[in-house]
Structures are given as structure tokens and as C-alpha cells.
Design a protein around this motif. Structure first.
Motif, PDB file in Angstrom:
ATOM      1  N   VAL A 146      -0.515   3.481  24.581  1.00  0.00           N
ATOM      2  CA  VAL A 146      -1.500   3.529  23.495  1.00  0.00           C
ATOM      3  C   VAL A 146      -0.798   3.694  22.151  1.00  0.00           C
ATOM      4  CG1 VAL A 146      -3.385   4.886  22.502  1.00  0.00           C
ATOM      5  CG2 VAL A 146      -3.357   4.391  24.953  1.00  0.00           C
ATOM      6  N   TYR A 147       0.167   4.613  22.105  1.00  0.00           N
ATOM      7  CA  TYR A 147       0.915   4.816  20.864  1.00  0.00           C
ATOM      8  C   TYR A 147       1.605   3.530  20.428  1.00  0.00           C
ATOM      9  CZ  TYR A 147       0.834   9.688  19.307  1.00  0.00           C
ATOM     10  OH  TYR A 147       0.469  10.887  18.749  1.00  0.00           O
ATOM     11  N   LEU A 148       2.299   2.890  21.361  1.00  0.00           N
ATOM     12  CA  LEU A 148       3.031   1.681  21.015  1.00  0.00           C
ATOM     13  C   LEU A 148       2.091   0.567  20.573  1.00  0.00           C
ATOM     14  CD1 LEU A 148       5.710   1.596  23.867  1.00  0.00           C
ATOM     15  CD2 LEU A 148       6.116   2.027  21.432  1.00  0.00           C
ATOM     16  N   LYS A 149       0.963   0.432  21.248  1.00  0.00           N
ATOM     17  CA  LYS A 149      -0.002  -0.614  20.923  1.00  0.00           C
ATOM     18  C   LYS A 149      -0.550  -0.432  19.515  1.00  0.00           C
ATOM     19  CE  LYS A 149      -4.430  -2.565  22.454  1.00  0.00           C
ATOM     20  NZ  LYS A 149      -4.006  -3.971  22.500  1.00  0.00           N
ATOM     21  N   LEU A 150      -0.987   0.809  19.210  1.00  0.00           N
ATOM     22  CA  LEU A 150      -1.589   1.060  17.902  1.00  0.00           C
ATOM     23  C   LEU A 150      -0.545   1.066  16.801  1.00  0.00           C
ATOM     24  CD1 LEU A 150      -4.239   3.785  18.818  1.00  0.00           C
ATOM     25  CD2 LEU A 150      -4.497   1.300  18.729  1.00  0.00           C
ATOM     26  N   ASP A 151       0.621   1.645  17.078  1.00  0.00           N
ATOM     27  CA  ASP A 151       1.698   1.626  16.079  1.00  0.00           C
ATOM     28  C   ASP A 151       2.095   0.190  15.744  1.00  0.00           C
ATOM     29  OD1 ASP A 151       2.135   4.209  15.276  1.00  0.00           O
ATOM     30  OD2 ASP A 151       3.691   4.626  16.750  1.00  0.00           O
ATOM     31  N   GLY A 152       2.075  -0.671  16.761  1.00  0.00           N
ATOM     32  CA  GLY A 152       2.458  -2.060  16.544  1.00  0.00           C
ATOM     33  C   GLY A 152       1.497  -2.821  15.654  1.00  0.00           C
ATOM     34  N   ASN A 153       0.277  -2.296  15.516  1.00  0.00           N
ATOM     35  CA  ASN A 153      -0.712  -2.949  14.650  1.00  0.00           C
ATOM     36  C   ASN A 153      -0.496  -2.629  13.175  1.00  0.00           C
ATOM     37  OD1 ASN A 153      -1.996  -3.962  16.906  1.00  0.00           O
ATOM     38  ND2 ASN A 153      -3.559  -2.351  16.974  1.00  0.00           N
ATOM     39  N   LEU A 154       0.250  -1.566  12.889  1.00  0.00           N
ATOM     40  CA  LEU A 154       0.376  -1.077  11.520  1.00  0.00           C
ATOM     41  C   LEU A 154       1.665  -1.584  10.886  1.00  0.00           C
ATOM     42  CD1 LEU A 154      -0.773   2.581  12.250  1.00  0.00           C
ATOM     43  CD2 LEU A 154      -2.057   0.880  10.927  1.00  0.00           C
ATOM     44  N   ASN A 155       1.527  -2.394   9.868  1.00  0.00           N
ATOM     45  CA  ASN A 155       2.675  -2.926   9.134  1.00  0.00           C
ATOM     46  C   ASN A 155       2.618  -2.399   7.705  1.00  0.00           C
ATOM     47  OD1 ASN A 155       3.710  -4.672  11.268  1.00  0.00           O
ATOM     48  ND2 ASN A 155       1.853  -5.885  10.932  1.00  0.00           N
ATOM     49  N   GLY A 156       3.451  -1.422   7.403  1.00  0.00           N
ATOM     50  CA  GLY A 156       3.394  -0.760   6.108  1.00  0.00           C
ATOM     51  C   GLY A 156       4.120  -1.501   5.005  1.00  0.00           C
ATOM     52  N   ILE A 157       3.742  -1.193   3.765  1.00  0.00           N
ATOM     53  CA  ILE A 157       4.367  -1.760   2.574  1.00  0.00           C
ATOM     54  C   ILE A 157       5.045  -0.632   1.810  1.00  0.00           C
ATOM     55  CG2 ILE A 157       3.958  -2.946   0.385  1.00  0.00           C
ATOM     56  CD1 ILE A 157       1.508  -4.226   1.683  1.00  0.00           C
ATOM     57  N   ASP A 158       6.323  -0.800   1.508  1.00  0.00           N
ATOM     58  CA  ASP A 158       7.089   0.242   0.816  1.00  0.00           C
ATOM     59  C   ASP A 158       6.812   0.162  -0.684  1.00  0.00           C
ATOM     60  OD1 ASP A 158       8.838   2.177  -0.008  1.00  0.00           O
ATOM     61  OD2 ASP A 158      10.665   1.112   0.571  1.00  0.00           O
ATOM     62  N   ILE A 159       5.675   0.719  -1.095  1.00  0.00           N
ATOM     63  CA  ILE A 159       5.274   0.681  -2.501  1.00  0.00           C
ATOM     64  C   ILE A 159       6.281   1.410  -3.378  1.00  0.00           C
ATOM     65  CG2 ILE A 159       3.506   1.351  -4.168  1.00  0.00           C
ATOM     66  CD1 ILE A 159       2.577  -0.873  -2.362  1.00  0.00           C
ATOM     67  N   ASN A 160       6.687   2.595  -2.955  1.00  0.00           N
ATOM     68  CA  ASN A 160       7.606   3.390  -3.762  1.00  0.00           C
ATOM     69  C   ASN A 160       8.949   2.676  -3.934  1.00  0.00           C
ATOM     70  OD1 ASN A 160       8.016   5.842  -5.248  1.00  0.00           O
ATOM     71  ND2 ASN A 160       9.395   6.520  -3.640  1.00  0.00           N
ATOM     72  N   GLY A 161       9.424   2.045  -2.860  1.00  0.00           N
ATOM     73  CA  GLY A 161      10.687   1.328  -2.943  1.00  0.00           C
ATOM     74  C   GLY A 161      10.614   0.140  -3.883  1.00  0.00           C
ATOM     75  N   GLN A 162       9.456  -0.541  -3.905  1.00  0.00           N
ATOM     76  CA  GLN A 162       9.310  -1.703  -4.773  1.00  0.00           C
ATOM     77  C   GLN A 162       9.152  -1.313  -6.240  1.00  0.00           C
ATOM     78  OE1 GLN A 162       6.610  -4.852  -3.475  1.00  0.00           O
ATOM     79  NE2 GLN A 162       6.737  -4.119  -1.362  1.00  0.00           N
ATOM     80  N   LEU A 163       8.484  -0.195  -6.502  1.00  0.00           N
ATOM     81  CA  LEU A 163       8.258   0.215  -7.886  1.00  0.00           C
ATOM     82  C   LEU A 163       9.398   1.068  -8.431  1.00  0.00           C
ATOM     83  CD1 LEU A 163       4.432   1.036  -7.935  1.00  0.00           C
ATOM     84  CD2 LEU A 163       5.602  -1.083  -8.552  1.00  0.00           C
ATOM     85  N   ARG A 164      10.161   1.653  -7.556  1.00  0.00           N
ATOM     86  CA  ARG A 164      11.310   2.476  -7.936  1.00  0.00           C
ATOM     87  C   ARG A 164      10.905   3.555  -8.937  1.00  0.00           C
ATOM     88  NH1 ARG A 164      15.769   0.041  -5.774  1.00  0.00           N
ATOM     89  NH2 ARG A 164      15.475  -2.122  -5.107  1.00  0.00           N
ATOM     90  N   GLY A 165      11.512   3.577 -10.128  1.00  0.00           N
ATOM     91  CA  GLY A 165      11.268   4.675 -11.068  1.00  0.00           C
ATOM     92  C   GLY A 165      10.100   4.474 -12.003  1.00  0.00           C
ATOM     93  N   GLU A 166       9.386   3.345 -11.877  1.00  0.00           N
ATOM     94  CA  GLU A 166       8.323   3.051 -12.837  1.00  0.00           C
ATOM     95  C   GLU A 166       6.984   3.628 -12.393  1.00  0.00           C
ATOM     96  OE1 GLU A 166       8.898  -1.010 -14.798  1.00  0.00           O
ATOM     97  OE2 GLU A 166       9.533  -1.347 -12.731  1.00  0.00           O
ATOM     98  N   ARG A 167       6.944   4.942 -12.228  1.00  0.00           N
ATOM     99  CA  ARG A 167       5.731   5.552 -11.716  1.00  0.00           C
ATOM    100  C   ARG A 167       5.419   6.843 -12.473  1.00  0.00           C
ATOM    101  NH1 ARG A 167       4.818   5.227  -5.463  1.00  0.00           N
ATOM    102  NH2 ARG A 167       2.744   4.903  -6.351  1.00  0.00           N
ATOM    103  N   PRO A 168       4.129   7.225 -12.545  1.00  0.00           N
ATOM    104  CA  PRO A 168       3.771   8.488 -13.183  1.00  0.00           C
ATOM    105  C   PRO A 168       4.306   9.679 -12.383  1.00  0.00           C
ATOM    106  CG  PRO A 168       1.858   7.055 -12.963  1.00  0.00           C
ATOM    107  CD  PRO A 168       2.955   6.456 -12.135  1.00  0.00           C
ATOM    108  N   GLU A 169       4.313  10.824 -13.015  1.00  0.00           N
ATOM    109  CA  GLU A 169       4.733  12.058 -12.361  1.00  0.00           C
ATOM    110  C   GLU A 169       3.793  12.380 -11.197  1.00  0.00           C
ATOM    111  OE1 GLU A 169       5.373  16.801 -13.502  1.00  0.00           O
ATOM    112  OE2 GLU A 169       4.422  15.404 -14.891  1.00  0.00           O
ATOM    113  N   ASP A 170       4.354  12.869 -10.121  1.00  0.00           N
ATOM    114  CA  ASP A 170       3.561  13.261  -8.956  1.00  0.00           C
ATOM    115  C   ASP A 170       3.160  14.718  -9.132  1.00  0.00           C
ATOM    116  OD1 ASP A 170       2.322  13.352  -6.554  1.00  0.00           O
ATOM    117  OD2 ASP A 170       4.091  12.941  -5.339  1.00  0.00           O
ATOM    118  N   VAL A 171       1.971  14.951  -9.652  1.00  0.00           N
ATOM    119  CA  VAL A 171       1.529  16.291 -10.027  1.00  0.00           C
ATOM    120  C   VAL A 171       1.250  17.144  -8.791  1.00  0.00           C
ATOM    121  CG1 VAL A 171      -0.197  17.605 -11.307  1.00  0.00           C
ATOM    122  CG2 VAL A 171       0.546  15.369 -12.152  1.00  0.00           C
ATOM    123  N   ASP A 172       1.700  18.385  -8.824  1.00  0.00           N
ATOM    124  CA  ASP A 172       1.554  19.302  -7.692  1.00  0.00           C
ATOM    125  C   ASP A 172       0.307  20.155  -7.874  1.00  0.00           C
ATOM    126  OD1 ASP A 172       1.891  20.923  -5.522  1.00  0.00           O
ATOM    127  OD2 ASP A 172       3.549  22.079  -6.368  1.00  0.00           O
TER     128      ASP A 172
END
Length: 377
Positions: free
Chosen positions: A50-76
Motif C-alpha cells: 500500500v505504501y509503495l503503491k500510494l507513494d508511487g502516485n506522488l510526484n513532487g516538484i522542488d519549488i524551493n530548489g527552483q526558486l532558490r533565494g528569491e523568496r520571502p522570509e519564512d515567518v515563525d
């Protein structure tokens, strides 16, 4: 026109203090995460499969890697912000809904803000026809796409993909998006069918040939095809603009939130696994949500949210004086909205007073639907 409504608050290196992690004591919630968790639990001896089946359906996009430093501060401050896009692909199984245009656009865009404690949420819809200053972006092939003044908001996704859409929203709002989730038309339809439909009660007829929807007044259980038609209807409701369609989408979401806990699938492991399989195939998340465990962890605490806990509004806009088929942001009012979310506060009603959105042009179509711009019943 410049960056609108709050904020070019870009931090150096795109790094800031991390938001507080949600408590491990919170229950697993959220539509996708809930059915995924149940499928895993009921998988029994087939747990690994079940884990492998469902994990295999999810294809993530590395947003942070693509935008690198051009992002607002991550407020805590304990809050979480998610950009949710409904993709308007004109190819494959989606072609019947979009006409003859090629490519893909962000047909629906919502910034979902989860307040600290996860007991309240605000959803800000961004009209796809909003004219904005689109920033320079890098597309999926690594090519730089020049920015553009008076570009329609949904072209950001079209020319630069998810990362460009996220960058555009972050430049508009000054808020760092913690997550990104995309749902396509076909996936949305299949997920509604797997869940057994959504019940709504209409007081007026809704008929829109372009979205293939024909509903007389009364109570209806919408299947996936009808639900998709409803959230895409615009010409036959309100003033026929995208703003009226957004109100239909918000009303549908409230109905969906109220009913999702009553799906009644826990007694059937086979059906639950089918729903989880369909749900994970329907979405494309960012790379921090592209596994079963990450998706479940993200959704902790959301199961307690009712529609009355969710404030849904449209980003304050006015009709463009040059082109009445487009809208432009109201800078001061939009800044109020984004500032409230940055500070983890409710959106003030004063921010919506002069907006062309949230004017109730579809008021009364759904029985029991709270007024636009409010939290619920």
C-alpha cells in the motif's frame, strides 16, 4: 504597475525562521491524507504494498530548489500557507473542458492560510483574469522567461510552470508559500466520483452549455462530471465573470468540507484504498509533500475544521478601466488582506468593502451557503 498588495518582502537567501511544526497529538485530517492514512491502516498484511503503491502516485516538484533565494522570509508564527492550483490543461483527458487552446494555465488559484493551532483557516481566491506584474521566471527547461506588465495572473503557470506561479503569488503577497498542491480537471472529477459525490441544494436553475451543467432548482448529489461543471461555470451565474465563478467554487468547497467526514468508507478497505489511490493520483504536490508519511503529517489537525471555521474571500479587485473583461488588484485593500495573513490574523471586513469580488452576485443559488467573505454559517 509594480508588485501589488503587500509586498516585495524578499529575504536574503530565501531563508528565515522556520514556522512551528504542528503538534504530533493532532489527528490526521484533510481529504487526501485521511483516506491515505485509512488505506495504510486497513492494508493489513499488504502494508508495504500500500505504501509503495500510494507513494508511487506522488510526484513532487522542488519549488524551493527552483526558486532558490528569491523568496520571502519564512515567518515563525505557527501558521502555514499553501498555494492550491487547479490546472487548466488543454491536452489529453482535459481537452473537452478547455476548448482548443494549447498549453496549461492556472484555472483556479487559492492561497490557503492555516492559522496557528489549526482551528481556523482563510482562503483567498485569486481571479485568473487579474492583470499583474509577472516576475522573471525560469521554466522547466531552465530557460529564463522575462517578466511582463499587465500580464494575466494565470499566464505565470503557463509560461513558467508551478514555480513561476508560486513566485508570482509570493511577489504579490509578500508571503512565503510553505506548500504547493496542484489538482487537474480529470483528477478532480475522479476524486469526487470515488468519494461518492457532493450534495448541494440550489434555489435557482444553473445551466451552462460551456461547462456541460444543467441543474434545475432542488437538491442534487453531484458526480465528478457535474462537480467539475459547477466549479467551471461562469457565463450563466451572477454577472457572467470569473468573480461569480469563484463564488460558486467557494460555495462548493464549503459543501465538500461539511460532507467529507460522512463519506462512510472506513467499513470497506477496498473502497478506501481506491479513494486513496485516486486522490494521490489527482494531485501534484511540492517535494515536501510527495510521500504518504509527509502528506499525513502535513494534514494533522485539519479534521477538526468545519466550513464555519473557514473564511473564504476573493483578493480585492476592481474591473480594469481599459479592459472590462479583466480585473486589477486594489493595492491598499489587497495589502490589508496579505498583511492580515502574514500576521496570522483574520482578514478584516474593511478590506473587502470596495472590491468587485465577494459582492454576492451568486447569493441565494446555494441554500444554506453563508455570505461571501465570511467564515461560515
Amino acid at each position: 504597475m509594480g508588485d501589488i498588495g503587500g509586498g516585495d518582502r524578499i529575504g536574503r537567501g530565501g531563508r528565515g525562521r522556520r514556522r512551528k511544526a504542528p503538534s504530533a497529538k493532532r489527528r490526521v485530517g484533510g481529504v487526501v491524507a485521511w483516506v491515505v492514512a485509512g488505506a495504510v491502516v486497513l492494508g493489513g498484511g499488504g502494508l508495504g504494498y500500500v505504501y509503495l503503491k500510494l507513494d508511487g502516485n506522488l510526484n513532487g516538484i522542488d519549488i524551493n530548489g527552483q526558486l532558490r533565494g528569491e523568496r520571502p522570509e519564512d515567518v515563525d508564527n505557527g501558521s502555514t500557507d499553501i498555494l492550491v492550483l487547479g490546472s487548466d490543461s488543454r491536452s489529453g483527458a482535459n481537452a473537452e473542458y478547455g476548448g482548443s487552446e494549447e498549453g496549461a494555465r492556472a484555472d483556479t488559484a487559492m492561497v490557503v492560510h492555516l492559522y496557528e493551532g489549526r482551528k481556523k483557516a482563510s482562503v483567498v481566491s485569486i481571479p485568473r483574469d487579474t492583470l499583474i506584474q509577472r516576475p522573471d521566471c525560469v521554466d522547466g527547461d531552465g530557460r529564463t522567461v522575462p517578466g511582463q506588465s499587465r500580464a494575466m495572473f494565470n499566464t505565470a503557470y503557463e509560461v513558467g510552470g508551478p514555480a513561476c506561479a508560486v513566485k508570482t503569488v509570493e511577489r504579490m503577497s509578500g508571503i512565503r508559500m510553505d506548500h504547493f498542491i496542484e489538482v487537474d480537471f480529470t483528477g478532480f472529477k475522479k476524486m469526487i466520483d470515488a468519494l461518492g459525490g457532493v450534495e448541494i441544494t440550489t434555489t435557482k436553475a444553473i445551466k451552462d452549455p460551456q461547462s456541460h451543467l444543467d441543474l434545475p432548482p432542488g437538491t442534487h448529489r453531484l458526480d465528478g462530471e457535474q462537480s467539475l461543471g459547477l466549479v467551471r461555470t461562469r457565463k450563466s451565474v451572477g454577472d457572467g465573470s470569473d468573480l461569480g465563478r469563484i463564488q460558486l467554487q467557494q460555495a462548493f468547497m464549503k459543501a465538500f468540507i461539511n460532507q467529507v467526514k460522512d463519506v462512510g468508507v472506513l467499513s470497506s478497505p477496498t473502497k478506501l484504498l481506491d479513494i486513496a489511490d485516486t486522490a494521490t493520483k489527482a494531485i501534484t504536490p511540492d517535494s515536501e509533500l510527495d510521500s504518504v508519511s509527509e502528506l499525513m503529517s502535513f494534514a494533522r489537525g485539519l479534521s477538526g475544521l468545519k466550513s464555519s471555521d473557514v473564511q473564504m474571500v476573493t483578493m480585492p479587485v476592481e474591473y480594469d478601466p481599459v479592459d472590462p473583461n479583466r480585473v486589477i488588484p486594489l493595492p491598499a485593500a489587497a495589502a490589508q488582506v496579505w498583511s492580515a495573513l502574514r500576521l496570522d490574523r483574520p482578514i478584516p471586513a474593511t478590506a473587502l468593502t470596495d472590491s468587485a469580488g465577494d459582492k454576492g452576485s451568486t447569493a441565494g443559488i446555494f441554500r444554506g451557503t453563508p455570505p461571501a467573505g465570511t467564515g461560515g454559517e
